[in-house]
Design a protein around this motif. Structure first.
Motif, PDB file in Angstrom:
ATOM      1  N   ILE A  69       0.836  -1.200   0.000  1.00 52.78           N
ATOM      2  CA  ILE A  69       0.000   0.000   0.000  1.00 52.78           C
ATOM      3  C   ILE A  69       0.871   1.250   0.000  1.00 52.78           C
ATOM      4  N   LYS A  70       1.938   1.250   0.799  1.00 48.52           N
ATOM      5  CA  LYS A  70       2.827   2.414   0.850  1.00 48.52           C
ATOM      6  C   LYS A  70       3.503   2.658  -0.496  1.00 48.52           C
ATOM      7  N   SER A  71       3.954   1.593  -1.131  1.00 48.81           N
ATOM      8  CA  SER A  71       4.667   1.733  -2.404  1.00 48.81           C
ATOM      9  C   SER A  71       3.743   2.050  -3.578  1.00 48.81           C
ATOM     10  N   GLY A  72       2.452   1.822  -3.382  1.00 48.07           N
ATOM     11  CA  GLY A  72       1.500   2.029  -4.469  1.00 48.07           C
ATOM     12  C   GLY A  72       1.250   0.775  -5.281  1.00 48.07           C
ATOM     13  N   ARG A  74      -0.214  -1.940  -4.215  1.00 46.75           N
ATOM     14  CA  ARG A  74      -1.614  -2.267  -3.943  1.00 46.75           C
ATOM     15  C   ARG A  74      -2.363  -0.962  -3.699  1.00 46.75           C
ATOM     16  N   VAL A  75      -3.280  -0.662  -4.566  1.00 44.35           N
ATOM     17  CA  VAL A  75      -3.994   0.613  -4.497  1.00 44.35           C
ATOM     18  C   VAL A  75      -5.278   0.465  -3.685  1.00 44.35           C
ATOM     19  N   ILE A  76      -5.336   1.186  -2.573  1.00 40.74           N
ATOM     20  CA  ILE A  76      -6.552   1.301  -1.770  1.00 40.74           C
ATOM     21  C   ILE A  76      -6.783   2.792  -1.593  1.00 40.74           C
ATOM     22  N   VAL A  77      -7.781   3.296  -2.268  1.00 38.20           N
ATOM     23  CA  VAL A  77      -7.997   4.744  -2.332  1.00 38.20           C
ATOM     24  C   VAL A  77      -8.061   5.372  -0.952  1.00 38.20           C
ATOM     25  N   GLU A  78      -8.770   4.717  -0.027  1.00 36.47           N
ATOM     26  CA  GLU A  78      -8.939   5.280   1.315  1.00 36.47           C
ATOM     27  C   GLU A  78      -7.618   5.409   2.073  1.00 36.47           C
ATOM     28  N   MET A  79      -6.591   4.667   1.643  1.00 40.10           N
ATOM     29  CA  MET A  79      -5.306   4.686   2.363  1.00 40.10           C
ATOM     30  C   MET A  79      -4.219   5.447   1.607  1.00 40.10           C
ATOM     31  N   THR A  80      -4.581   6.092   0.534  1.00 38.94           N
ATOM     32  CA  THR A  80      -3.603   6.826  -0.264  1.00 38.94           C
ATOM     33  C   THR A  80      -2.872   7.863   0.587  1.00 38.94           C
ATOM     34  N   GLY A  81      -1.567   7.733   0.661  1.00 41.56           N
ATOM     35  CA  GLY A  81      -0.727   8.690   1.374  1.00 41.56           C
ATOM     36  C   GLY A  81      -0.645   8.503   2.869  1.00 41.56           C
ATOM     37  N   LEU A  82      -1.486   7.654   3.456  1.00 41.46           N
ATOM     38  CA  LEU A  82      -1.513   7.516   4.911  1.00 41.46           C
ATOM     39  C   LEU A  82      -0.225   6.935   5.487  1.00 41.46           C
ATOM     40  N   LEU A  83       0.481   6.142   4.697  1.00 42.09           N
ATOM     41  CA  LEU A  83       1.682   5.462   5.203  1.00 42.09           C
ATOM     42  C   LEU A  83       2.981   6.092   4.721  1.00 42.09           C
ATOM     43  N   GLU A 170     -15.798 -11.752  -0.125  1.00 40.55           N
ATOM     44  CA  GLU A 170     -16.441 -11.825  -1.442  1.00 40.55           C
ATOM     45  C   GLU A 170     -15.869 -10.760  -2.373  1.00 40.55           C
ATOM     46  N   SER A 171     -15.728  -9.539  -1.877  1.00 41.57           N
ATOM     47  CA  SER A 171     -15.235  -8.454  -2.724  1.00 41.57           C
ATOM     48  C   SER A 171     -13.809  -8.710  -3.201  1.00 41.57           C
ATOM     49  N   GLN A 172     -12.978  -9.281  -2.326  1.00 43.55           N
ATOM     50  CA  GLN A 172     -11.592  -9.538  -2.713  1.00 43.55           C
ATOM     51  C   GLN A 172     -11.493 -10.682  -3.720  1.00 43.55           C
ATOM     52  N   LEU A 173     -12.303 -11.720  -3.544  1.00 46.79           N
ATOM     53  CA  LEU A 173     -12.305 -12.813  -4.518  1.00 46.79           C
ATOM     54  C   LEU A 173     -12.771 -12.317  -5.884  1.00 46.79           C
ATOM     55  N   LEU A 174     -13.747 -11.430  -5.896  1.00 46.03           N
ATOM     56  CA  LEU A 174     -14.212 -10.870  -7.164  1.00 46.03           C
ATOM     57  C   LEU A 174     -13.126 -10.004  -7.805  1.00 46.03           C
ATOM     58  N   LYS A 175     -12.345  -9.303  -6.981  1.00 45.27           N
ATOM     59  CA  LYS A 175     -11.247  -8.487  -7.514  1.00 45.27           C
ATOM     60  C   LYS A 175     -10.130  -9.369  -8.060  1.00 45.27           C
ATOM     61  N   TYR A 176      -9.867 -10.485  -7.403  1.00 44.26           N
ATOM     62  CA  TYR A 176      -8.890 -11.433  -7.948  1.00 44.26           C
ATOM     63  C   TYR A 176      -9.424 -12.010  -9.255  1.00 44.26           C
ATOM     64  N   GLN A 177     -10.700 -12.321  -9.272  1.00 44.95           N
ATOM     65  CA  GLN A 177     -11.320 -12.918 -10.459  1.00 44.95           C
ATOM     66  C   GLN A 177     -11.216 -11.995 -11.670  1.00 44.95           C
ATOM     67  N   SER A 178     -11.430 -10.705 -11.444  1.00 44.70           N
ATOM     68  CA  SER A 178     -11.398  -9.740 -12.542  1.00 44.70           C
ATOM     69  C   SER A 178      -9.988  -9.273 -12.880  1.00 44.70           C
ATOM     70  N   GLY A 179      -9.019  -9.582 -11.999  1.00 40.74           N
ATOM     71  CA  GLY A 179      -7.652  -9.135 -12.214  1.00 40.74           C
ATOM     72  C   GLY A 179      -7.373  -7.778 -11.597  1.00 40.74           C
ATOM     73  N   GLU A 180      -8.386  -7.173 -10.956  1.00 39.20           N
ATOM     74  CA  GLU A 180      -8.191  -5.859 -10.334  1.00 39.20           C
ATOM     75  C   GLU A 180      -7.188  -5.933  -9.190  1.00 39.20           C
ATOM     76  N   ARG A 181      -7.246  -7.016  -8.418  1.00 39.84           N
ATOM     77  CA  ARG A 181      -6.244  -7.200  -7.365  1.00 39.84           C
ATOM     78  C   ARG A 181      -5.135  -8.083  -7.916  1.00 39.84           C
ATOM     79  N   ALA A 182      -3.983  -7.469  -8.132  1.00 40.19           N
ATOM     80  CA  ALA A 182      -2.886  -8.188  -8.787  1.00 40.19           C
ATOM     81  C   ALA A 182      -1.552  -7.990  -8.081  1.00 40.19           C
ATOM     82  N   SER A 183      -1.580  -7.401  -6.890  1.00 35.78           N
ATOM     83  CA  SER A 183      -0.329  -7.120  -6.189  1.00 35.78           C
ATOM     84  C   SER A 183       0.044  -8.249  -5.243  1.00 35.78           C
ATOM     85  N   GLY A 184       1.335  -8.380  -5.004  1.00 35.29           N
ATOM     86  CA  GLY A 184       1.811  -9.380  -4.061  1.00 35.29           C
ATOM     87  C   GLY A 184       2.248 -10.669  -4.730  1.00 35.29           C
TER      88      GLY A 184
END
Length: 213
Positions: A69-72, A74-83, A170-184
């Motif tokens: 999240i800090k490096s960018g 993994r993008v989580i809008v609510e945490m942008t810049g917090l770290l 559920e939301s994270q599995l759907l993000k993996y399914q769509s390819g939206e979550r691709a970090s790590g």
């Protein structure tokens, strides 16, 4: 192809289990997570499904996510810049603090199970998927990485899932399914699992996991 994917899952899990845990200071981390309480609560047990429970997820996993999240990566809008102002030691300490907390168990919920005429049907399917996978579609069981009780694999960096909000899983599995979550390092593994699951199966297994402890 299905068999080879299951084999890769087992090999990666075995290799990852040999890795070293992060070395954070939970006591120091307690003073560094004040800004996180608004979404994740003081002890990491978020009350809102949109924000994951962090308590007891696993120090290594949490540290990796904070780094991403800090490096960018993994993008989580609510945490942008917090770290941005936190050092890597700060991130390790924060991860250690949250991992030291006791995660509350949500319990499997008979809600939002669209497509199921009987909630018991959803719970049975969810349990079967979690414990045995689906050989016909090449879905491995979740227990190999996340343990039969949903407590994860700390040394390997696989998170504890038991008691997590069903909606978040559920939301994270759907993000993996769509390819939206691709970090790590394990994103490809999870993408390979999620793309073999139907949305109905995702809802069922997420619901079942929320009741594990």
């Amino acid at each position: 192809m299905k068999k080879s994917f299951l084999t890769i899952i087992c090999l990666v899990a075995t290799f990852a289990a040999t890795q070293v845990l992060a070395a954070g200071d939970a006591a120091a981390g307690k003073n560094k997570v004040a800004m996180c309480a608004g979404c994740h609560a003081n002890d990491g047990n978020s009350m809102v499904a949109a924000f994951p429970k962090l308590a007891g997820l696993g120090e290594k996993y949490l540290h990796r996510q904070l780094q991403g999240i800090k490096s960018g990566e993994r993008v989580i809008v609510e945490m942008t810049g917090l770290l941005d102002a936190n050092s890597d030691q700060d991130l390790q300490d924060m991860a250690a603090f949250y991992d030291s907390q006791q995660r509350t168990i949500a319990g499997a919920q008979e809600i939002s199970l669209i497509g199921y005429s009987d909630p018991a049907e959803a719970l049975e399917l969810g349990e079967n998927l979690y414990r045995a996978g689906n050989l016909k579609t090449g879905v491995p069981s979740c227990t190999g990485c996340h343990s039969p009780a949903g407590t994860g694999n700390g040394p390997a960096g696989y998170p504890a899932l038991g008691g997590q909000h069903a909606g978040y899983i559920e939301s994270q599995l759907l993000k993996y399914q769509s390819g939206e979550r691709a970090s790590g390092a394990n994103a490809k593994i999870m993408q390979g699992v999620a793309e073999r699951l139907s949305n109905k199966e995702i809802k069922a297994v997420a619901n079942y996991i929320s009741g594990l402890n």
